[in-house]
Design an enzyme around this catalytic site. Structure first.
Site, PDB file in Angstrom:
ATOM      1  N   SER A  46     -17.003 -29.406  22.897  1.00  0.00           N
ATOM      2  CA  SER A  46     -18.094 -28.797  22.132  1.00  0.00           C
ATOM      3  C   SER A  46     -18.165 -29.280  20.695  1.00  0.00           C
ATOM      4  O   SER A  46     -19.208 -29.150  20.046  1.00  0.00           O
ATOM      5  CB  SER A  46     -17.964 -27.269  22.149  1.00  0.00           C
ATOM      6  OG  SER A  46     -16.710 -26.866  21.636  1.00  0.00           O
ATOM      7  N   ASP A 339     -19.542 -19.940  14.292  1.00  0.00           N
ATOM      8  CA  ASP A 339     -19.505 -18.897  15.314  1.00  0.00           C
ATOM      9  C   ASP A 339     -18.100 -18.439  15.677  1.00  0.00           C
ATOM     10  O   ASP A 339     -17.898 -17.783  16.683  1.00  0.00           O
ATOM     11  CB  ASP A 339     -20.207 -19.407  16.580  1.00  0.00           C
ATOM     12  CG  ASP A 339     -19.583 -20.680  17.131  1.00  0.00           C
ATOM     13  OD1 ASP A 339     -18.537 -21.118  16.596  1.00  0.00           O
ATOM     14  OD2 ASP A 339     -20.135 -21.259  18.088  1.00  0.00           O
ATOM     15  N   HIS A 342     -16.735 -23.114  16.083  1.00  0.00           N
ATOM     16  CA  HIS A 342     -17.343 -24.357  15.629  1.00  0.00           C
ATOM     17  C   HIS A 342     -17.743 -24.264  14.163  1.00  0.00           C
ATOM     18  O   HIS A 342     -17.904 -23.167  13.625  1.00  0.00           O
ATOM     19  CB  HIS A 342     -18.544 -24.682  16.516  1.00  0.00           C
ATOM     20  CG  HIS A 342     -18.233 -24.606  17.973  1.00  0.00           C
ATOM     21  ND1 HIS A 342     -18.500 -23.465  18.729  1.00  0.00           N
ATOM     22  CD2 HIS A 342     -17.643 -25.489  18.805  1.00  0.00           C
ATOM     23  CE1 HIS A 342     -18.084 -23.663  19.966  1.00  0.00           C
ATOM     24  NE2 HIS A 342     -17.557 -24.887  20.039  1.00  0.00           N
TER      25      HIS A 342
END
Length: 373
Positions: A46, A339, A342
């Protein structure tokens, strides 16, 4: 070194970087010296997924993700651009399209992004492990070269044999292997002795396969300080903190992984004589952001901008960013964590700037080295 750099270059950082973040131009830096169009293939999780999860599984990632730059959600887990986006902009090339995106009009002339949210190196045959991403690349290359040998008009949109040979092969993976091992209850000793060596072995194997396929230029990011993520800080029960409030065990495991990854890159430079392998110390860059957060204008380095629960971490595993009654900080706020896992675009821009500085690369190498000869 990182701390000294932050303290003595604060004014320079603010002067150069803040206009980029808050009045972003079309490109962060225009690299000089590219003799042929840059082609990049990225493998990861991610931290560098530019929309693969959404494209591949239809998984919905909505606003406020993407609010700061794109003004819409693009499948990136951030309020804006990722580090890989800034690196692409430094080459004056388009942002990388996800390999799994069927709606980009076959626009893969500058490479493809195989990174997917949640990816790890093991187990090898679980989507979208590194091995699966590698298999996807091999299929992509085979199909691209097949089209290039025909009269199909699509061949103009594909990458040539020369493009694959001169491409940069990027790796940013391993974080989930370590984090998942801890979340499953494995002891620090087991993670360090059993998991980490296998993860490094998988990355080494992938590089060797790409080398056998003709790849010669590799860019390897190590993993960041896991113990400084608001998610980990809010969920781990037994907590031993360092002086900056980060979890000692998680960061110690990350550093051992990074040491092994660095050593592996050194071994491959000897073994693969024609390869150029650059190792980038992302951990040092990100930890410096947290340790010297006020020097960069960040007031709450361990608190998520978007989440639920308020101080100290603003993270709730049942109410994550963009879901339910979660809330996000005001646009323009200075947060490192977006978040809880990240980074914000603001933080990513600083990380990218430091990557481009060559001060965190072994050997010191400009990012555009692969397209300059």
């Amino acid at each position: 070194m990182a701390t000294t750099l932050a303290l003595h270059s604060y004014s320079f950082v603010l002067f150069i970087l803040l206009p980029v973040i808050f009045n972003p131009p079309h490109h962060l830096v225009v690299a000089e010296g590219c003799q042929h169009p840059p082609v990049i293939f990225n493998f990861g999780d991610s931290n560098s997924d530019t929309g693969g999860l959404t494209a591949g599984l239809g998984y919905y990632i909505g606003l406020p993700n993407g609010r700061s730059f794109f003004r819409r959600s693009t499948g990136r887990l951030s309020d804006g651009r990722l580090v890989i986006d800034f690196l692409c902009e430094s080459l004056n090339t388009s942002l990388l399209n996800p390999y799994l995106d069927s709606l980009v009009g076959s626009k893969f002339q500058n490479g493809a992004n195989f990174a997917i949210v949640g990816s790890s190196t093991l187990p090898r045959y679980v989507p979208f492990a590194l091995n699966i991403q590698l298999m996807q690349f091999l299929h992509f290359k085979s199909r691209a070269l097949e089209l290039a040998s025909t009269s199909d008009p699509l061949k103009e949109m594909m990458i040539s044999e020369s493009g694959f040979r001169h491409a940069l092969y990027m790796f940013d993976i391993g974080q989930n292997d370590i984090a998942n091992s801890f979340s499953k209850g494995l002891s620090y000793s087991r993670v360090v002795k059993l998991i980490i060596p296998n993860v490094i072995s998988e990355i080494k194997s992938a590089i060797k396969i790409l080398y056998d396929e003709g790849g010669r230029k590799f860019w390897v990011h190590n993993t960041g300080p896991l113990g400084c993520l608001p998610q980990k800080l809010s969920m781990v029960q037994s907590k031993v903190f360092d002086k900056h409030g980060c979890l000692v065990s998680y960061n110690a495991a990350a550093k051992l992984f990074n040491e092994g990854l660095d050593h592996m890159c050194g071994e491959l430079r000897t073994e693969l004589r024609e390869a150029n392998i650059v190792y980038v110390d992302i951990y040092a860059i990100k930890y410096d952001l947290i340790a010297n957060s006020t020097n960069y204008g960040f007031e709450k380095p361990l608190m998520a901008c978007c989440g639920y629960g308020g101080p100290p971490y603003n993270y709730n595993v049942n109410i994550t960013c963009g879901n339910g009654v979660s809330k996000s900080c005001d646009e323009g706020s200075r947060y490192i964590s977006w978040d809880g896992i990240h980074y914000t675009e603001t933080a990513n821009a600083i990380v990218a700037m430091k990557v481009l500085s060559m001060q965190y690369s072994t050997p010191p190498t400009p990012f555009h080295f692969f397209c300059g000869s």
